[in-house]
Design an enzyme around this catalytic site. Structure first.
Site, PDB file in Angstrom:
ATOM      1  N   GLU A 107       2.905   5.953   4.391  1.00 24.64           N
ATOM      2  CA  GLU A 107       4.277   6.353   4.752  1.00 24.64           C
ATOM      3  C   GLU A 107       4.284   7.145   6.063  1.00 24.64           C
ATOM      4  O   GLU A 107       5.196   7.004   6.866  1.00 24.64           O
ATOM      5  CB  GLU A 107       4.900   7.158   3.604  1.00 24.64           C
ATOM      6  CG  GLU A 107       5.127   6.283   2.361  1.00 24.64           C
ATOM      7  CD  GLU A 107       5.605   7.077   1.155  1.00 24.64           C
ATOM      8  OE1 GLU A 107       4.836   7.950   0.689  1.00 24.64           O
ATOM      9  OE2 GLU A 107       6.723   6.853   0.689  1.00 24.64           O
ATOM     10  N   GLU A 127       1.521   4.099  -5.494  1.00 23.04           N
ATOM     11  CA  GLU A 127       2.225   5.108  -6.303  1.00 23.04           C
ATOM     12  C   GLU A 127       2.604   4.588  -7.680  1.00 23.04           C
ATOM     13  O   GLU A 127       2.555   5.306  -8.676  1.00 23.04           O
ATOM     14  CB  GLU A 127       3.489   5.579  -5.577  1.00 23.04           C
ATOM     15  CG  GLU A 127       3.245   6.549  -4.434  1.00 23.04           C
ATOM     16  CD  GLU A 127       2.974   5.875  -3.100  1.00 23.04           C
ATOM     17  OE1 GLU A 127       2.605   4.671  -3.096  1.00 23.04           O
ATOM     18  OE2 GLU A 127       3.108   6.540  -2.058  1.00 23.04           O
TER      19      GLU A 127
END
Ligand code: ZOZ
Ligand code: ZOZ
Ligand code: NAD
Length: 700
Positions: A107, A127
């Site tokens: 990210e 995740e």
């Protein structure tokens, strides 16, 4: 605070290097370090562009998972705000990635304006495997960068992609063959010197428009993922966040993502999955066998017995590129074994999971023999013959005679005493249990059983071998059934009594399936083969205490020649070539007649009773195992159940789940069950102690 980010200057380009071993996790210190370094360089007039890179083996593994759920929460900056600041920078920021960039780290790179990577880099947003959604803009930026469908695949599966794939789908701008930092600095200079406009991922909307006002894309995807995501919350939350990216402006989408992240991070599912992540790493640590213990190189293997398990075990070696020889008692048995192996590989090829070429390569690594003399080059031999101690001892005597002196002799026994087996050899230090789980080429667990004399080198070699074979090795001690099957027995025992009292296999299996297991005990018995347990019970029948309740149902099913999927009939019946269990009136009549024989008036049994009577005794047995030291830690038991039997990862494993239910509750139910049924259900002393002290297994 240690220097978590170092800054150097090359031709007006600042190189910000992340240092937070072992994986450059974005914990508080690294976030603060990056924020400070970023602010400093941004304000420095001598700097025109920035490169962010990682030190050591990787760019970064993402957020520091240990910080999740901490109280008080770690301070600011949090990753989303740091990434927003990076993206907003007027000076171009280039990510130079090597090793891996995962989760929050990927990210961070999505907030950069250009992404370069070394050829062996892997990227991903795992995740979902921790029960959360990417929480630092990943669900909003990735679909803007690569489009909705590729983003759904990457985020919902959580799998890592290679640099080549990442470049092809547009995550990466360039793969750099030579010096990564040199290339990044050159790109940065070009950006500045050519006065190129800065490309901010959050502003890219073209890829989203094709999915706008098309909820059917997401509906179709939800249907596709239903089977593999059964019971999990996070995959669906990922889809919802990506849908928000399409339907909402970027900043509103970020809010949706953050709310979802915060809701999931506090959920039991995410706690369980984060626990499982660390449990899988903990299980490799053996207090008296340090990581640097020398181990024997395994260049060739042999498998003795090529039935249900032997064939699958051999496939594991071939899949890992290790030549393996199969030994059997007859040419027919060898041919049958090889036929099954070919069938399994062909099935993977037909599903597109394996290429024809790879299948041929693997088959070439598998050879066969009927002669013990041909086993002399194997470094490890895994015995998988019938579950009979006399036969196993005979096989081990032969192996000891014919195999090279340094070879490790392993047994795939489900229940038998490794010490008894080791004692018939002249190398008890090199004898160990390697208990694979059915289907052996699919289930990830190897329950490695350490005998009294098993040497540290043998333990180290087999634990390393587990990893080489793509398995998770869990080291346990000797007892009847070891950890997994001993607990399984406690569970199956109650299930059989429930059949006598009023249920049918389908009802029990449905309750257990709905709990999240991939199959209930009866479908699973049919998969593993009912004759294995039957042989064990026959051997034990002489010593079986007569005052304890014993259900003959399973024996009676075997007496009908019904051994499960392998005979197309067991607790269920099967259409040839189809693994779907079909309830069989023959079995229903048999069960009802056995109830009558025992004078039991069959009654309605509700699902809660089934769940409690199956699962709580299993946990109770786990408590006994811990107290006896047969398992090193509660989390090892959980790893065994998640990877050996498919216990739902979102419940962490039986011992973690026990803590969620409350040890006191389990203790109270066990006490009641022991009064109502028999002494087998007496709460384990450890369970009693924990309940009285208000503690859980996690406190041990
Ligand atoms: O370790 C392997 C790996 O896959 N790591 C996990 C990667 C991962 O899941 N990353 C995603 C984290 S979640 C996230 O990033 C979300 C996020 O930012 C949201 C932020 C939103 C905030 C919103 C606020 C409102 C890896 C492939 C990297 C390396 O594998 P190896 O086999 O070489 O090494 P391991 O696995 O034995 O690991 C070595 C030691 O490092 C520990 N560790 C690994 N990743 C960690 C981590 N510890 C904390 N956080 C991580 N991300 C690992 O436990 C092991 O420790 P020891 O003590 O056992 O040696
Ligand atoms: O349903 C999935 C599962 O995980 N089931 C639970 C399996 C389990 O509990 N195993 C432990 C059995 S007990 C044991 O092994 C210990 C032991 O010592 C027993 C001895 C008795 C002792 C008694 C003492 C009290 C499963 C993985 C099976 C299937 O998953 P999916 O539903 O997702 O299905 P697929 O169709 O996508 O399959 C995935 C891959 O598995 C292959 N497969 C499925 N069933 C099979 C099988 N291979 C061989 N035999 C079977 N019966 C399937 O072909 C596919 O493989 P790939 O290569 O094509 O991916
Ligand atoms: P199986 O009956 O399918 O296969 C046993 C094979 O051993 C047969 O092919 C037989 O021909 C061969 N064999 C018998 N005597 C032999 C000898 N002297 N030399 C060489 N080969 C010989 O049994 P299985 O289910 O594969 O179980 C094998 C072992 O694995 C048992 O110890 C069992 O407890 C264990 N195990 C089974 C499972 C399971 O789910 N089936 C799971 C884990 C462990």
């Amino acid at each position: 605070m240690p220097d978590t980010v170092t800054v150097s200057n090359r031709h007006g380009v600042a190189i910000l290097t992340l240092h937070n071993p072992p994986v450059n996790g974005f914990g508080f210190a690294l976030r603060t370090g990056l924020r400070d370094a970023f602010d400093e360089t941004r304000q420095n007039n001598g700097i025109q562009a920035l490169v962010i890179t990682g030190s050591g083996k990787m760019f970064s593994a993402g957020a520091d998972i240990r910080e999740f759920g901490c109280t008080p929460p770690p301070g600011t900056p949090d990753l989303p705000e740091l990434i927003n600041a990076i993206e907003a920078s007027e000076k171009p920021v280039i990510a130079a990635i090597h090793g891996v960039a995962l989760g929050g780290a990927l990210e961070v790179t999505l907030g950069c304006h250009l992404r370069l990577a070394a050829p062996n880099t892997r990227l991903g947003l795992p995740e979902v495997t921790l029960g959360i959604v990417p929480g630092a803009g990943g669900t909003q930026r990735l679909p803007r960068l690569i489009g909705v469908e590729p983003a759904l695949t990457m985020i919902v599966s959580g799998t890592l992609v290679s640099a080549v794939k990442a470049k092809a789908i547009g995550v990466l701008d360039e793969i750099v063959e030579g010096d990564l930092i040199d290339a990044a600095v050159k790109s940065a200079r070009r950006y500045v010197d050519e006065n190129r406009p800065i490309r901010r991922t959050s502003t890219l909307n073209d890829r989203l428009t094709e999915a706008r006002n098309k909820p059917e894309i997401f509906e179709k995807y939800r249907k596709q993922m239903a089977r593999r995501s059964r019971g999990f919350e996070a995959p669906y939350a990922c889809v919802a966040c990506i849908e928000a990216a399409v339907e909402q402006p970027f900043t509103a989408g970020l809010v949706t993502e953050r709310e979802t992240f915060l809701r999931l991070i506090a959920s039991d599912q995410s706690k369980a999955q984060r626990y499982a992540f660390f449990a899988e790493r903990e299980v490799a640590k053996i207090p008296d066998v340090p990581r640097d213990t020398p181990n024997l190189p395994i260049k060739a293997a042999a498998v003795i017995g090529c039935g249900t398990m032997g064939g699958g075990i051999a496939m594991n070696f071939a899949n890992a590129g290790i030549p393996v020889r199969l030994f059997e008692v007859s040419r027919e048995a060898l041919e049958e074994g090889l036929r099954t192996i070919r069938k399994h590989y062909a099935s993977s090829v037909s599903k597109g999971r394996l290429s024809q070429g790879k299948m041929e390569e693997r088959l070439k690594l598998i050879s066969t023999t009927l002669d013990y003399d041909d086993l002399s080059d194997a470094d490890v031999l895994i015995e998988a013959v019938f579950e009979e101690i006399k036969l196993k001892k005979e096989v081990f005597k032969n192996l000891d005679t014919y195999c090279k002196p340094e070879a490790i002799l392993a047994s795939n026994t489900s229940t038998l005493d490794i010490n008894d087996i080791a004692n018939v050899t002249n190398r008890p230090g090199q004898v160990i249990g390697t208990h694979f789980f059915s289907p052996a080429h699919v289930m990830k667990l190897m329950e490695n059983v350490r005998g009294m004399q098993t040497s540290e080198q043998t333990v180290a070699t087999i634990m390393k071998l587990s990893k080489t074979l793509g398995k998770i090795g869990a080291l346990v001690g000797v007892c009847d059934g070891f950890v997994g099957n001993r607990m399984l027995y406690a569970y199956r025992r109650q299930a059989d009594f429930l059949l006598e009292e009023g249920t049918l296999p389908k009802q029990i299996d449905t309750v257990i399936y709905n709990f999240g297991m991939p199959m209930g005990p009866y479908a699973m018995g049919d998969l593993a083969g009912l004759d294995v347990g039957w042989r064990i019970r026959q051997a034990q029948s002489v010593n079986r205490p007569t005052h304890l309740r014993y259900s003959t149902i399973a024996d009676r099913v075997c007496e009908l020649g019904r051994f499960g999927q392998k005979t197309d009939a067991g607790w269920y019946r099967y259409e040839p070539g189809n693994r779907t269990p079909i309830p069989d009136p023959v079995i229903e009549r048999l069960i009802i007649s056995i109830s009558e024989e025992h004078g039991i008036v069959r009654r309605e049994i509700n699902d809660q009773e089934i769940l409690e009577r199956c699962m709580y005794p299993l946990i109770n047995e786990g408590a006994k195992i811990l107290e006896e030291g047969v398992a090193l830690r509660p989390s090892d038991i959980d790893v065994i159940w998640v990877h050996g039997y498919g216990f739902p990862r979102y419940r962490g494993g039986p011992m973690f789940w026990a803590d969620l239910v409350g040890v006191r509750t389990i203790y109270e139910v066990m006490s009641r069950l022991a009064d109502e049924h028999d002494e087998w259900l007496e709460p384990a002393p450890l369970l009693r102690r924990l309940a009285k002290e208000g503690r859980g297994f996690a406190d041990l």
